[in-house]
Scaffold this motif. Structure first.
Motif, short mmCIF file in Angstrom:
data_model
loop_
_atom_site.label_atom_id
_atom_site.label_comp_id
_atom_site.label_asym_id
_atom_site.label_seq_id
_atom_site.Cartn_x
_atom_site.Cartn_y
_atom_site.Cartn_z
N LEU A 170 -0.26 2.34 7.54
CA LEU A 170 1.04 1.87 7.08
C LEU A 170 2.13 2.06 8.13
O LEU A 170 2.98 1.20 8.31
CB LEU A 170 1.44 2.57 5.77
N LEU A 171 2.10 3.20 8.82
CA LEU A 171 3.08 3.41 9.89
C LEU A 171 2.89 2.40 11.01
O LEU A 171 3.86 1.92 11.59
CB LEU A 171 2.97 4.83 10.45
N GLU A 172 1.65 2.11 11.32
CA GLU A 172 1.37 1.18 12.41
C GLU A 172 1.69 -0.26 12.08
O GLU A 172 2.15 -1.01 12.94
CB GLU A 172 -0.11 1.28 12.80
N ALA A 173 1.43 -0.67 10.85
CA ALA A 173 1.45 -2.10 10.52
C ALA A 173 2.62 -2.56 9.65
O ALA A 173 2.75 -3.75 9.41
CB ALA A 173 0.14 -2.47 9.84
N THR A 174 3.46 -1.63 9.18
CA THR A 174 4.55 -2.03 8.30
C THR A 174 5.87 -1.45 8.78
O THR A 174 5.90 -0.61 9.68
CB THR A 174 4.32 -1.55 6.85
N GLN A 212 8.30 5.89 1.69
CA GLN A 212 7.40 4.91 1.08
C GLN A 212 5.97 5.08 1.60
O GLN A 212 5.02 5.00 0.83
CB GLN A 212 7.90 3.48 1.36
N VAL A 213 5.83 5.31 2.90
CA VAL A 213 4.50 5.53 3.48
C VAL A 213 3.87 6.77 2.88
O VAL A 213 2.70 6.76 2.48
CB VAL A 213 4.57 5.64 5.02
N SER A 258 -1.62 -2.35 16.15
CA SER A 258 -1.83 -3.14 14.94
C SER A 258 -1.39 -4.58 15.14
O SER A 258 -2.05 -5.50 14.68
CB SER A 258 -1.07 -2.53 13.77
N ALA A 259 -0.29 -4.77 15.84
CA ALA A 259 0.19 -6.13 16.09
C ALA A 259 -0.83 -6.90 16.91
O ALA A 259 -1.12 -8.07 16.64
CB ALA A 259 1.53 -6.10 16.80
#
Length: 62
Positions: A9-13, A19-20, A55-56
């Motif tokens: 979640l940290l990497e991709a959002t 929230q994470v 992640s991107a």
């Protein structure tokens, strides 16, 4: 990189730290901050900066 859902979640959002933490089962942003500091010696923002590009790149290749 943090293993598990929180790291993903940290990497991709762009979700907030709270929230994470909530979505990954750590409960609070403070718990996530402590976890990252204890295991990696970095803040969630530093983690995101260091690993978000991975992640991107992965998403673009998929």
């Amino acid at each position: 990189m943090v293993r598990g859902h929180g790291g993903e979640l940290l990497e991709a959002t762009t979700l907030t730290v709270d929230q994470v933490a909530d979505r990954s089962g750590l409960g609070s942003g403070e718990s996530l901050r402590q976890h990252l500091n204890r295991h990696l010696g970095m803040t969630p923002a530093a983690y995101r900066s260091a690993f978000a590009h991975r992640s991107a790149t992965t998403v673009q290749r998929a």
